[in-house]
Scaffold this motif. Structure first.
Motif, PDB file in Angstrom:
ATOM      1  N   UNK A  21       0.961  -1.191  -0.495  1.00 57.93           N
ATOM      2  CA  UNK A  21      -0.101  -0.451   0.572  1.00 57.93           C
ATOM      3  C   UNK A  21       0.791   1.221   0.042  1.00 57.93           C
ATOM      4  N   UNK A  62      -4.039  18.704   8.728  1.00 60.27           N
ATOM      5  CA  UNK A  62      -4.099  17.435   9.072  1.00 60.27           C
ATOM      6  C   UNK A  62      -5.538  16.571   9.461  1.00 60.27           C
ATOM      7  N   UNK A  73      -6.366  14.565   5.756  1.00 60.93           N
ATOM      8  CA  UNK A  73      -5.521  14.111   6.539  1.00 60.93           C
ATOM      9  C   UNK A  73      -6.006  12.726   6.548  1.00 60.93           C
ATOM     10  N   UNK A  77      -3.194   9.460   6.915  1.00 59.56           N
ATOM     11  CA  UNK A  77      -3.379   7.889   7.450  1.00 59.56           C
ATOM     12  C   UNK A  77      -3.000   7.024   7.021  1.00 59.56           C
ATOM     13  N   UNK A 125       0.933   6.771   7.836  1.00 59.41           N
ATOM     14  CA  UNK A 125       0.808   6.083   8.889  1.00 59.41           C
ATOM     15  C   UNK A 125       0.595   4.365   8.841  1.00 59.41           C
ATOM     16  N   UNK A 126      -0.451   4.407   8.042  1.00 60.97           N
ATOM     17  CA  UNK A 126      -0.913   3.123   8.518  1.00 60.97           C
ATOM     18  C   UNK A 126       0.018   1.581   7.739  1.00 60.97           C
ATOM     19  N   UNK A 141       2.775   1.486  10.484  1.00 64.44           N
ATOM     20  CA  UNK A 141       2.583   1.047  11.706  1.00 64.44           C
ATOM     21  C   UNK A 141       3.061  -0.108  11.098  1.00 64.44           C
ATOM     22  N   UNK A 142       1.901  -0.839   9.755  1.00 65.06           N
ATOM     23  CA  UNK A 142       2.158  -2.324   9.112  1.00 65.06           C
ATOM     24  C   UNK A 142       3.880  -2.474   8.851  1.00 65.06           C
ATOM     25  N   UNK A 158       6.056   6.996  13.691  1.00 63.55           N
ATOM     26  CA  UNK A 158       4.357   7.060  14.010  1.00 63.55           C
ATOM     27  C   UNK A 158       4.339   8.268  14.997  1.00 63.55           C
ATOM     28  N   UNK A 213       3.046  11.834  15.909  1.00 67.62           N
ATOM     29  CA  UNK A 213       2.321  11.978  16.233  1.00 67.62           C
ATOM     30  C   UNK A 213       2.973  13.971  17.255  1.00 67.62           C
ATOM     31  N   UNK A 246       2.915  16.003  13.803  1.00 66.74           N
ATOM     32  CA  UNK A 246       1.551  16.764  13.941  1.00 66.74           C
ATOM     33  C   UNK A 246       1.089  17.811  14.461  1.00 66.74           C
ATOM     34  N   UNK A 247       1.002  17.968  16.010  1.00 70.57           N
ATOM     35  CA  UNK A 247       0.927  18.363  16.838  1.00 70.57           C
ATOM     36  C   UNK A 247       1.437  20.358  16.461  1.00 70.57           C
TER      37      UNK A 247
END
Lengths: 480, 481
Positions: A329, A390, A397, A401, A404-405, A408-409, A416, A420, A423-424
């Protein structure tokens, strides 16, 4: 009809427009930008009829491919160029101010035509599977970009930006040629797809020479994509360059750099010993780019510099996707991220251009009270900033997403978590613009005029952000 | 496929678009809010209790390959929260004062918050549950910054950073949850997640629960992630504070009930000690801080943080009584805190200050305002006759039933009721009783508009207070067994 044809069509369009410019004596050169945009729209339409898949065996097939990646990014570049061309009429007054000439409008016309050649160069670049071809198309694009960045020849900021861009661009060219020659020296091939086979037969002792060549190429591509630590030219060049060109730099030329990086890394993926080392490097690069881009953006007070640093930050998220290329992906996620990035970044630049045209500067403080002076522009910037930060229901967004997905995978938990935090940080600096527009009092109350072209451009880009944010499935399906 | 739920989301958004195109802001906003309330009441009444489960379902495909779709549906808990959201939205829009600057943006922001919270509560897809909450956050930020008072910009910044970071931690937790599902059956659909958990085919790691607890917790101002809330509410314009403290903040609790409770029963047991520690922080520590406040708006703001402790306590009791109490308390607190903030706004509009040292004796000139505040304060303290009482009693019963581990928290909780009585009575006395400054003599009492919009909040509180079964029956349908 393959992608080689599309690039030739773009070059021909450019040459025809140059001739039109030379033989026409109209002083208002806006029509050239419109003609270019219409022409490119035609090319974009043609791109929907190519034969997808490997080209038939021929001499050109060794250089050019038209896989999903190249087809998607060729269209992406065409769209980015069309948007840039449509921004140019709104920039005319600035151009005329810094380009005094004996005849009215002299020297302005080429500004709308040169992007076509950049576009052709970048299009070749994203379809190339051979280092020679990559190098040649890269040069076509960057040399033209040097001209465009320095275009405001009586503006010292533009000249300074151009000089920096030229020197560092030349340096990165040096790196890439050096890297290519080392790789060629070791493997005997310049074809990216032939690399795995060539490397697998190499003796252990040549591995270090190969790694050196790879490192050189990574350095050069880091320049192009604005990855840490080779991002330092970005803020100055972005600030000094004419606004449409800044927007083009941050979207189109960055995308082309990323596509080459993807192709290069994918071919090395086949060799586990290399893939692991490279993955560690890319992960580190992603982390540093994320940290630098986001935290350096926080104190910025100039909107163009802010967008410059934010483009570094976005390169960090994209590198996160690149570090996860092993996932199926990953490429759809990166492609989707870029599509959203195009819409939101270019929307921000279109609004910035209208605001700085009316207020005479690029500082964030020029946005003060914009919601009173032009609710339309303020709303568009709100949407763009929300997407860049985002916020859900925007393209930004879904892009984050998906990235990040896949990260993480692939087990990049640290990246990740870092994502975060950054992103903040992004919330903080993008909201600075929102705060200026909605919280601060304007220095003057006059309404900011928005031309019809700009209005339509804003509506289209805004619709793009929302549509990708609410219904991403079709684009993702096309990227698979 | 029922379209009523999507209508609840679309109506405020459509009204916003019309306002942006030039329609009269207040009329459009009120119209959308009234329609939404009517639809919510109708849905609430039409819910088939005997059938239970998810009703009024509708679905749109968004990212089918990832198992992400916009699915809307409602059970008893959803409908209770939708009713709360519609009541508070109408009241907040109704009581909004005359806006001098950018009236359109003001009402568009309120309508977006409304659409966001309704979407969050009605979504059956975890990603949309999250997304709609975010949709409500940006307008909150703009409203505090533009129409707020006091040190509004700093407060809005702080809230934005906390809530932004909290949301992203939450997002990571949700993504981790998603990725921990076996690849073939990956989905974000709550119903399927529940089924998988119930069938025992899905055991997400308890670390994910901790991430979700921090994420959802910061959105609910769980101690120690609470410090954004009091300044934000104190500086926000009254309608924004009503919407955020009354409704939007319940999203975190709602998420924990919907996601953590069914999917992480073991992790919740495992980390219950930690949660209880934080709950004691919420009730005792924040309670004492509330007593020390010198301004009415800060008192209400901190009290709102403190009362979240009771709801968490109900959750932590992990049995049907306690969770039931938590859900009823969510509804009750939403209405009572909204009424309190609305009255704060009315007082501030008249006097320009909420400092106890400058207030006092206002009941002489504004008797109706004082009476209403008395009602809101009594509801907030949890006096019998108000829904808050029913909720708190159930929470305490539920917690006691949990076992010996709960003895200390229950004692703290009951002591907390005393603390909240102290600060509420003190707030009431310092504002409405005692000697009055001469300059307040010309104050006018509450307007009919404001009166009715606050009665709109107090009446349901009393109805549920006298007949709690109305809600108990509804929310019980949503509790996982």
């Amino acid at each position: 009809m393959n992608s080689l044809f599309l690039e030739i069509a773009v070059v021909l369009l450019g040459i025809v427009l140059l001739l039109v410019e030379a033989f026409s004596d109209r002083s208002n050169k806006d029509y050239l930008a419109y003609l270019g945009a219409v022409g490119l729209t035609g090319v974009l339409a043609l791109s929907f009829f190519p034969q997808i898949g490997p080209l038939p065996a021929s001499s050109e097939a060794a250089f050019i491919t038209s896989d999903i990646l190249s087809v998607f990014f060729v269209r992406f570049l065409l769209v980015a160029t069309i948007v840039t061309l449509l921004m140019i009429p709104g920039y005319r007054t600035v151009l005329e101010r810094y380009l005094p000439s004996e005849r009215a409008g002299g020297g302005v016309g080429e500004f709308a035509i040169l992007p076509l050649f950049v576009c052709a160069g970048l299009m070749w670049m994203v379809s190339s599977i051979d280092f020679i071809m990559i190098f040649v198309s890269l040069e076509l694009a960057t040399i033209t970009l040097y001209v465009l960045v320095t275009y405001l020849r009586q503006n010292t900021a533009s000249l300074e930006a151009g000089t920096k861009f030229l020197i560092l661009g030349a340096l990165s060219t040096g790196f890439i040629v050096y890297g290519i020659s080392w790789i060629f020296g070791v493997t005997g091939t310049t074809n990216i797809l032939a690399l795995p086979a060539a490397i697998s037969t190499l003796p252990e002792s040549s591995l270090y020479a190969l790694l050196f060549g790879i490192a050189m190429i990574l350095v050069a591509l880091s320049f192009k994509t604005g990855a840490f630590p080779f991002q330092f030219w970005i803020p100055d060049v972005y600030q000094g360059a004419p606004t449409p060109i800044t927007s083009y730099l941050s979207v189109a030329s960055k995308a082309a750099g990323f596509v080459v990086l993807i192709r290069f890394l994918l071919s090395l993926e086949a060799i586990p010993a290399l893939a692991n080392k490279l993955n560690a490097v890319i992960t580190l690069l992603a982390a540093l780019t994320l940290i630098f881009g986001n935290f350096a953006a926080i104190p910025q007070t100039n909107m163009k510099r802010l967008l410059g640093y934010s483009s570094v930050a976005h390169a960090g998220y994209l590198l996160m996707g690149i570090a996860s290329l092993a996932s199926l992906m990953a490429i759809p996620a990166i492609g989707f991220y870029f599509a959203g990035y195009l819409a939101m970044t270019m929307l921000a630049f279109v609004v910035l251009q209208a605001v700085s045209e009316a207020t005479g500067g690029d500082e964030i403080s020029r946005f003060n009270g914009l919601s009173k002076r032009s609710p339309f522009l303020a709303g568009a910037m709100l949407l763009s900033a929300a997407s860049l930060a985002g916020i859900p229901f925007t393209a930004g967004f879904i892009g984050k997403l998906l990235i990040f997905e896949v990260a993480l995978k692939q087990g990049h938990y640290g990246l990740v978590m870092l994502g975060c935090v950054t992103v903040a940080a992004g919330f903080y600096y993008y909201f600075k613009v929102i705060r200026a527009m909605y919280w601060q009092q304007p220095s003057e109350e006059t309404v900011i005029p928005v031309s019809a072209t700009t209005k339509w451009l804003i509506l289209l880009l805004g619709a793009g952000i929302l549509i990708l944010g609410i219904y991403p499935a079709p684009l993702l399906a096309a990227l698979r | 496929m029922s379209l009523l739920l999507i209508l609840l989301i679309v109506l405020p958004l459509a009204a916003s678009v019309l306002i942006m195109l030039g329609a009269a802001p207040r009329v459009m906003a009120l119209g959308a809010a009234v329609l939404n309330l009517l639809i919510s009441v109708a849905l609430f009444a039409r819910y088939d209790l005997t059938a239970g489960g998810w009703q009024f379902l509708s679905e749109w495909k968004i990212l089918p390959k990832l198992g992400i779709n916009m699915t809307l549906g409602a059970d008893g808990l959803t409908l209770t929260m939708l009713l709360l959201a519609s009541l508070v939205t109408l009241s907040a829009i109704w009581i909004a004062p005359k806006i001098d600057k950018r009236e359109g943006v003001y009402y568009v922001c309120l309508l977006f918050i409304s659409a966001g919270v309704i979407g969050a509560f009605a979504s059956l897809d975890v990603l949309f549950l999250y997304s709609f909450h975010e949709l409500a956050l940006i307008p909150t930020f703009i409203m505090i910054g533009v129409w707020g008072s006091g040190d509004r910009q700093a407060a809005a910044w702080k809230a934005t950073i906390y809530l932004g970071l909290g949301s992203f931690i939450l997002l990571i937790g949700l993504l981790a949850l998603y990725l921990s599902i076996p690849a073939v059956s990956r989905t974000m659909d709550l119903r399927q997640l529940d089924q998988m958990a119930a069938a025992g085919t899905f055991h997400p790691s308890s670390v994910i629960y901790l991430i979700l607890l921090v994420g959802f917790g910061s959105l609910v101002s769980l101690f120690p992630f609470h410090s954004w809330a009091p300044p934000a509410y104190a500086c926000a314009p009254a309608p924004t504070a009503m919407m955020h403290a009354g409704v939007l903040k319940k999203f975190g609790l709602y998420g924990l009930i919907r996601i953590a409770l069914p999917l992480f029963p073991e992790a919740m047991h495992q980390f219950n000690g930690l949660l209880l520690l934080l709950v004691i922080g919420n009730i005792l520590y924040i309670g004492y801080i509330t007593v020390a406040q010198k301004r009415l708006d800060w008192t209400i703001g901190y009290s709102s943080v403190m009362h979240m402790g009771y709801i968490f306590l109900g959750l932590a009791s992990l049995n049907i009584i306690g969770v039931n109490g938590a859900m009823i308390l969510m509804f009750a607190h939403g209405l009572s805190v909204a009424a309190a903030f609305a009255l704060c706004g009315e007082i501030r509009r008249r006097t320009g200050t909420l400092d106890y040292s400058e207030l006092g004796g206002l009941a002489k000139v504004t008797p109706v305002l004082g009476l209403l505040f008395g009602f809101a304060a009594m509801a907030s303290v949890g006096l019998p006759g108000f829904a808050n009482f029913a909720g708190e009693i159930l929470v305490f019963f539920g917690a006691t039933a949990y076992g010996p581990a709960m003895i200390l928290p229950v004692i703290v909780g009951v002591w907390g009721v005393v603390i909240s009585a102290i600060y509420m009575l003190r707030a009431y006395r310092s504002t409405f009783w005692g000697p009055m400054m001469a300059r307040w003599e010309s104050l006018t009492d509450i307007t009919p508009t404001a009166l009715w919009s606050i009665i709109l909040l107090l009446v349901p509180l009393m109805i549920v207070g006298f007949y709690p079964q109305l809600l108990v029956k509804m929310v019980t349908t949503a509790i996982p067994r």
